[in-house]
Design an enzyme around this catalytic site. Structure first.
Site, PDB file in Angstrom:
ATOM      1  N   CYS A 119       0.833  -1.207   0.000  1.00 52.60           N
ATOM      2  CA  CYS A 119       0.000   0.000   0.000  1.00 52.60           C
ATOM      3  C   CYS A 119       0.869   1.259   0.000  1.00 52.60           C
ATOM      4  O   CYS A 119       0.559   2.241  -0.677  1.00 52.60           O
ATOM      5  CB  CYS A 119      -0.955  -0.013   1.188  1.00 52.60           C
ATOM      6  SG  CYS A 119      -2.121  -1.388   1.127  1.00 52.60           S
ATOM      7  N   THR A 120       1.964   1.217   0.737  1.00 52.38           N
ATOM      8  CA  THR A 120       2.883   2.348   0.766  1.00 52.38           C
ATOM      9  C   THR A 120       3.530   2.540  -0.603  1.00 52.38           C
ATOM     10  O   THR A 120       3.587   3.664  -1.117  1.00 52.38           O
ATOM     11  CB  THR A 120       3.959   2.140   1.853  1.00 52.38           C
ATOM     12  OG1 THR A 120       3.300   2.019   3.121  1.00 52.38           O
ATOM     13  CG2 THR A 120       4.947   3.291   1.886  1.00 52.38           C
TER      14      THR A 120
END
Length: 155
Positions: free
Chosen positions: A46-47
């Site tokens: 997600c990062t």
């Protein structure tokens, strides 16, 4: 419940956003919108996805598009996530999962043999007319932001 297809009207939303206030899809009518759904702030994939979209934000803006990340995390978590990684994209909070469910992305997942419900990583390109122009399901992060940018430019 039928899945969404290219050409369908994008389900509307008005959700709390990072930094305060709210963001609605209706307020962006007339611009292409990249709406990407991700499971959780501050996890590796997600990062990396948020950083990828953030790095290309100037290119998306040149193409006239707005990029919005959506997860079930709270605004407070979004604010910490944005600050920690200096993210440039807008993040909206769908804590009740109403929008996630409207886009059919609350799905059964399996990790290490354990089944659970979670957010499917997916991206929707919404055209100026409010209709779905492209859909990416079960997204692999590497190269994804670049692929989406190419699709925006092709609109």
């Amino acid at each position: 419940m039928a899945d969404l297809d290219v050409g369908d009207v994008a389900p509307q939303f008005d959700l709390p956003r990072d930094g305060g206030g709210s963001l609605s899809l209706a307020s962006l009518r007339g611009k292409p919108v990249v709406l990407y759904f991700y499971p959780q702030d501050d996890t590796t994939s997600c990062t990396n996805e948020a950083i990828g979209f953030s790095q290309l934000k100037p290119e998306f803006e040149k193409a006239g598009a707005v990029v919005i990340g959506l997860s079930p995390d709270s605004v407070k978590k979004h604010d910490k996530f944005k600050a920690k990684y200096d993210l440039a994209v807008d993040l909206v909070a769908d804590e009740e999962r109403k929008v996630i469910e409207a886009y059919h992305l609350w799905v059964e997942k399996t990790m290490y043999g354990r089944k659970y419900m979670g957010v499917e990583r997916a991206t929707f390109l919404i055209g100026k007319d409010g209709r779905l122009a492209r859909i990416w399901r079960q997204v692999r992060v590497k190269g994804h932001a670049e692929e989406v940018l190419a699709a925006v430019r092709a609109l």
